[in-house]
Structure formats: structure tokens, C-alpha cells
Design a protein around this motif. Structure first.
Motif, mmCIF file in Angstrom:
data_model
loop_
_atom_site.group_PDB
_atom_site.id
_atom_site.type_symbol
_atom_site.label_atom_id
_atom_site.label_comp_id
_atom_site.label_asym_id
_atom_site.label_seq_id
_atom_site.Cartn_x
_atom_site.Cartn_y
_atom_site.Cartn_z
ATOM 1 N N ALA A 114 -6.972 -14.622 -58.856
ATOM 2 C CA ALA A 114 -7.558 -14.788 -57.520
ATOM 3 C C ALA A 114 -7.961 -13.440 -56.932
ATOM 4 N N TYR A 115 -7.129 -12.423 -57.111
ATOM 5 C CA TYR A 115 -7.442 -11.096 -56.573
ATOM 6 C C TYR A 115 -8.752 -10.571 -57.140
ATOM 7 N N PHE A 116 -8.888 -10.573 -58.465
ATOM 8 C CA PHE A 116 -10.086 -9.985 -59.063
ATOM 9 C C PHE A 116 -11.331 -10.829 -58.820
ATOM 10 N N VAL A 117 -11.187 -12.139 -58.732
ATOM 11 C CA VAL A 117 -12.343 -12.987 -58.427
ATOM 12 C C VAL A 117 -12.823 -12.731 -57.001
ATOM 13 N N VAL A 118 -11.896 -12.746 -56.051
ATOM 14 C CA VAL A 118 -12.275 -12.555 -54.646
ATOM 15 C C VAL A 118 -12.880 -11.169 -54.428
ATOM 16 N N MET A 119 -12.311 -10.154 -55.053
ATOM 17 C CA MET A 119 -12.824 -8.799 -54.881
ATOM 18 C C MET A 119 -14.210 -8.617 -55.504
ATOM 19 N N SER A 120 -14.626 -9.532 -56.376
ATOM 20 C CA SER A 120 -15.899 -9.400 -57.081
ATOM 21 C C SER A 120 -16.988 -10.302 -56.537
ATOM 22 N N ALA A 172 -9.518 -2.336 -58.636
ATOM 23 C CA ALA A 172 -8.081 -2.575 -58.744
ATOM 24 C C ALA A 172 -7.273 -1.731 -57.766
ATOM 25 N N ILE A 173 -7.903 -1.176 -56.750
ATOM 26 C CA ILE A 173 -7.214 -0.284 -55.826
ATOM 27 C C ILE A 173 -6.000 -0.944 -55.172
ATOM 28 N N LEU A 174 -6.066 -2.237 -54.903
ATOM 29 C CA LEU A 174 -4.950 -2.950 -54.282
ATOM 30 C C LEU A 174 -4.287 -3.915 -55.256
ATOM 31 N N PHE A 175 -4.413 -3.624 -56.539
ATOM 32 C CA PHE A 175 -3.859 -4.487 -57.577
ATOM 33 C C PHE A 175 -2.352 -4.654 -57.430
ATOM 34 N N GLY A 176 -1.688 -3.648 -56.881
ATOM 35 C CA GLY A 176 -0.247 -3.759 -56.680
ATOM 36 C C GLY A 176 0.153 -4.856 -55.707
ATOM 37 N N VAL A 177 -0.775 -5.262 -54.834
ATOM 38 C CA VAL A 177 -0.445 -6.298 -53.838
ATOM 39 C C VAL A 177 -0.181 -7.648 -54.492
ATOM 40 N N PRO A 178 -1.110 -8.213 -55.309
ATOM 41 C CA PRO A 178 -0.791 -9.498 -55.945
ATOM 42 C C PRO A 178 0.411 -9.420 -56.881
ATOM 43 N N LEU A 179 0.601 -8.269 -57.538
ATOM 44 C CA LEU A 179 1.773 -8.133 -58.402
ATOM 45 C C LEU A 179 3.056 -8.184 -57.572
ATOM 46 N N GLY A 180 3.067 -7.459 -56.463
ATOM 47 C CA GLY A 180 4.246 -7.466 -55.601
ATOM 48 C C GLY A 180 4.512 -8.826 -54.979
ATOM 49 N N LEU A 181 3.451 -9.513 -54.552
ATOM 50 C CA LEU A 181 3.622 -10.845 -53.964
ATOM 51 C C LEU A 181 4.210 -11.820 -54.974
ATOM 52 N N ALA A 182 3.753 -11.749 -56.231
ATOM 53 C CA ALA A 182 4.297 -12.624 -57.269
ATOM 54 C C ALA A 182 5.790 -12.364 -57.466
ATOM 55 N N MET A 183 6.192 -11.101 -57.431
ATOM 56 C CA MET A 183 7.609 -10.766 -57.559
ATOM 57 C C MET A 183 8.418 -11.355 -56.411
ATOM 58 N N ALA A 207 5.527 -16.534 -64.215
ATOM 59 C CA ALA A 207 4.299 -16.327 -64.990
ATOM 60 C C ALA A 207 3.112 -16.986 -64.303
ATOM 61 N N ALA A 208 3.323 -18.196 -63.786
ATOM 62 C CA ALA A 208 2.236 -18.908 -63.100
ATOM 63 C C ALA A 208 1.793 -18.151 -61.856
ATOM 64 N N ALA A 209 2.757 -17.643 -61.077
ATOM 65 C CA ALA A 209 2.415 -16.904 -59.859
ATOM 66 C C ALA A 209 1.628 -15.642 -60.194
ATOM 67 N N LEU A 210 2.050 -14.933 -61.228
ATOM 68 C CA LEU A 210 1.329 -13.726 -61.634
ATOM 69 C C LEU A 210 -0.091 -14.057 -62.067
ATOM 70 N N LEU A 211 -0.239 -15.075 -62.906
ATOM 71 C CA LEU A 211 -1.564 -15.445 -63.394
ATOM 72 C C LEU A 211 -2.485 -15.836 -62.245
ATOM 73 N N LEU A 212 -2.002 -16.698 -61.367
ATOM 74 C CA LEU A 212 -2.843 -17.203 -60.279
ATOM 75 C C LEU A 212 -3.218 -16.101 -59.303
ATOM 76 N N LEU A 242 -4.865 -2.227 -69.445
ATOM 77 C CA LEU A 242 -4.005 -1.705 -68.381
ATOM 78 C C LEU A 242 -3.545 -2.814 -67.440
ATOM 79 N N ILE A 243 -4.463 -3.711 -67.103
ATOM 80 C CA ILE A 243 -4.105 -4.819 -66.204
ATOM 81 C C ILE A 243 -3.087 -5.731 -66.868
ATOM 82 N N GLY A 244 -3.333 -6.085 -68.125
ATOM 83 C CA GLY A 244 -2.395 -6.948 -68.837
ATOM 84 C C GLY A 244 -1.026 -6.310 -68.974
#
Length: 383
Positions: free
Chosen positions: A370-376, A171-182, A361-366, A134-136
Motif C-alpha cells: 500500500a505504501y509504495f502504490v500510494v506513493m507512486s 522509500a524515504i518514509l519506508f520505516g513508517v509501514p514497517l513500524g506500523l506492522a510491528m 507477515a500479512a500486515a507487512l505485505l499489505l 533492500l526492501i525485501g
């Protein structure tokens, strides 16, 4: 050449399927209880028979679907193996396409096929494989939306991001890093609007479960696990890491201490015995106990977060290696490091390459990593 990683993944997953039974990790019991409740009662309830707010419904629903067939948990694990083969194929194809190098695609695909934590997760009754798909998919649809300014792609990316949160609450705020990358790297026209659409849709999906929890328990939360972990691991870890003997020797004692303290607060607030208060309501006071401890000793909090970071980046797969080979835990960790450290170096080398080759692609990956590492970053990574 691009089929090579897929063939490797099929071979590895087939060997594991025929030689190892499904693994029930400590967290598996939570999913099993909720799934069996869905099968027998049609509702998701916890061990006490209360409407459950600890887990989100995505994975229990999948388990329940297989439990209603002759395949049961073995069928779930087989499905997870198939999903991981799909992940390998998608990784190979995307890397080859974006880098314009078949060799890069093959290398990325083989690394994914032999990923030790993934192999461990696909054989376990856990959410990792489903969440990864789902994340991918959400990341790819975000990439498509950011390149084309397509409203439909942004909506689909938001749906997938919300669905990921219904499988893994982190992943509750997963939309935030996706939106920022956009916003940072997407096509200029309408990129802010597309990012907002993605974020709103993702939150709308998760709000469905929040509303369910509120109607059934009176607590508006996606998952109580966040405050439970805050108390049992983040706050307890901050205290334990300062104790003689360190975190591993003292975590359980500190957990018991903080749970007793939280129970006292619950009894004061609700006016009755702690254990008679549903966990959904008990968990609402956990952050009141945990946050002062976490902020009172920020160096200790940073120390336990640092340990968690090392475990996330370099510690995966040691348990599986130890179980499969009979090697000691320390030897398995050494072998795992021989695998994870070179991967970390490859990742560092790859950042500037991707930044030059495809900034979106780089912005999305980073941002996603970063989001999932920090949240964990908590002491639960030690387990």
C-alpha cells in the motif's frame, strides 16, 4: 522442488543476458551522468555541473563502481540479474517456510521468476532490482525483530530501509509501514520501542544525504525529484486529464505551461533569470505552484491517480513484450493483462489466507505494498 523456480530464473536471465544488450531507458541518463561524475570528479554532479539533489547516491555509486572495472554497464546489468535470482530464491524459501507448503513456495517463486516488469528492469540501467533486494531484506528483518523483540534486528531493518531510500527516494518514509506492522501484529513486549528504533535509524541513514545536500546547495532535501514530479506529473496530470483528448495528448503541453509559470515564480523570488538558479533551489518553489492545482480539482487528481493505479497493477511489461516479439503495443498490453489480472486475483485470494496463517507477515505485505502504490500514484506511471 524448491530449486525449480531458481532453475527457471537462471535459465530466463541467461537467455536474456546473451540475447539482449543493456537497455538505457529515459531515466537511465540521469543515473549515467551522476555515475560518470563520481568516476571523474569524486562528487555527484548533474548535467549543469551543480551538486546534484535530484537523485540519491545509492544507484549512481553502484554504477560508478562497475564503470571503474572493465565490465561497465554490462557488469551492472549482470549483477542485477544475479540479484533477481537471489530474490526468486528468497521468495521461494520464505513462502514455503511461512505457508508450510512447498507447492506454494514453488508457485510464488515461478511467478517471481517470470515477472514481466522485473525482467524488463533487470535488463535496464534502472534501480528496481537493487531496491527490491533492500526492501525485501528490510521487510524480513522487520519480521524477525517483531517476532523476537530483537533490538539488533530492528536496527538492521532500519539501516536497510534507509539504504532503500538512498537507492529510490520514494522509500524515504519506508520505516513508517514497517513500524506500523510491528505495532499492529508484532510480539507484545517492546514492540513500540522496536518500531521507534527502526524508524529513527532509517531516518538517520537518509539524513546523512539531507545534510550533504544542505551543506552543498543550502537546500535540506533528500531528493528534489519529489517536487519536480509534483509539478510535472501530479499537477500537470490533473490539468491534462480534463483537456479535450485526455491526459496522454495534453500532458506535455501542460508540463511546459507549468514549468513556465514556475520559472516566473523563481525569477520573482530569486531576482534573476530562472535558468541561472540551480535546480535544487528552483525545485523549492514547485510545490507552491503544484499544490493549489492539485487541491483545486480533487476529482481530476483522483482520476489521474486511478489511471496510475491501473498502470502499476496491470500495465507492467508491455513495452518489453512489444520489443521482444515485435507485437503492437496494444497486443502487448493485452498479453500483459492476461498475466497481471490472474496475479491480482491470486493476491486477493491470498490476503485472507495470510491473515489467518501469519498476521504479522500479512500486515507487512499489505502495508508495504500500500505504501509504495500510494506513493507512486501520478501521471509518471503513464510513461
Amino acid at each position: 522442488m524448491l530449486w525449480i523456480p531458481v532453475a527457471v530464473a537462471v535459465l530466463i536471465q541467461a537467455l536474456l543476458f546473451f540475447n539482449f544488450e543493456p537497455v538505457f531507458a529515459p531515466d537511465s541518463a540521469l543515473y549515467v551522468t551522476r555515475a560518470e561524475s563520481l568516476v571523474h570528479t569524486g562528487t555527484m554532479r548533474n548535467e549543469a555541473g551543480e551538486p546534484d539533489t535530484i537523485l540519491t547516491p545509492g544507484y549512481p555509486v553502484m554504477l560508478a563502481a562497475f564503470l571503474m572495472t572493465p565490465f561497465g554497464y554490462a557488469g551492472t546489468v549482470l549483477a542485477q540479474r544475479v540479484l533477481w535470482i537471489i530474490v526468486v530464491a528468497a521468495t521461494t524459501w520464505l513462502c514455503a517456510r511461512l505457508s508450510r507448503s512447498a507447492i506454494a513456495g514453488v508457485v510464488a517463486g515461478i511467478i517471481t521468476a517470470i515477472d514481466l516488469p522485473a525482467l524488463q528492469a533487470t535488463n535496464s540501467v534502472l534501480t528496481e532490482a537493487v531496491a527490491t533486494v533492500l526492501i525485501g531484506a528490510a521487510v524480513w528483518m522487520t519480521y524477525q525483530a517483531a517476532r523476537s523483540n530483537g533490538a539488533a534486528s530492528a536496527v538492521l531493518a532500519g539501516v536497510l530501509a534507509g539504504a532503500a531510500a538512498l537507492v529510490r527516494p520514494i522509500a524515504i518514509l519506508f520505516g513508517v509501514p514497517l513500524g506500523l506492522a510491528m505495532i499492529f501484529a508484532g510480539a507484545r513486549q517492546h514492540r513500540v520501542r522496536a518500531a521507534m528504533v527502526l524508524l529513527v535509524v532509517s531516518l538517520a541513514i537518509t539524513s546523512i544525504w539531507v545534510v550533504r545536500n544542505y551543506l552543498q546547495t543550502g537546500v535540506a532535501t533528500l531528493s528534489s525529484i519529489s517536487t519536480i514530479n509534483l509539478l510535472r506529473y501530479r499537477a500537470a496530470g490533473t490539468l491534462a486529464i480534463r483537456d479535450a483528448g485526455g491526459l496522454e495528448a495534453n500532458l506535455q503541453r501542460r508540463q511546459s505551461q507549468l514549468e513556465a509559470e514556475a520559472c516566473h515564480v523563481v525569477e520573482t523570488r530569486f531576482g534573476r533569470d530562472c535558468l541561472t538558479v540551480p535546480i535544487a533551489e528552483r525545485a523549492t518553489v514547485y510545490d507552491d505552484v503544484a499544490l493549489p492545482i492539485i487541491f483545486a480539482d480533487l476529482p481530476a487528481t483522483a482520476m489521474q491517480a486511478g489511471r496510475a493505479f491501473v498502470m502499476i497493477m496491470f500495465g507492467g511489461g508491455a513495452n518489453m513484450l512489444s520489443g521482444m516479439t515485435g507485437a503492437s503495443e496494444s497486443s502487448a498490453r493485452t498479453i500483459a493483462l492476461a498475466y497481471t489480472v490472474p496475479l491480482a486475483l491470486l493476491a486477493l485470494i491470498g490476503v485472507p489466507f495470510w491473515w489467518r496463517a501469519d498476521r504479522l507477515a500479512a500486515a507487512l505485505l499489505l502495508l508495504v505494498v500500500a505504501y509504495f502504490v500510494v506513493m507512486s500514484l501520478g501521471a509518471e506511471r503513464e510513461l
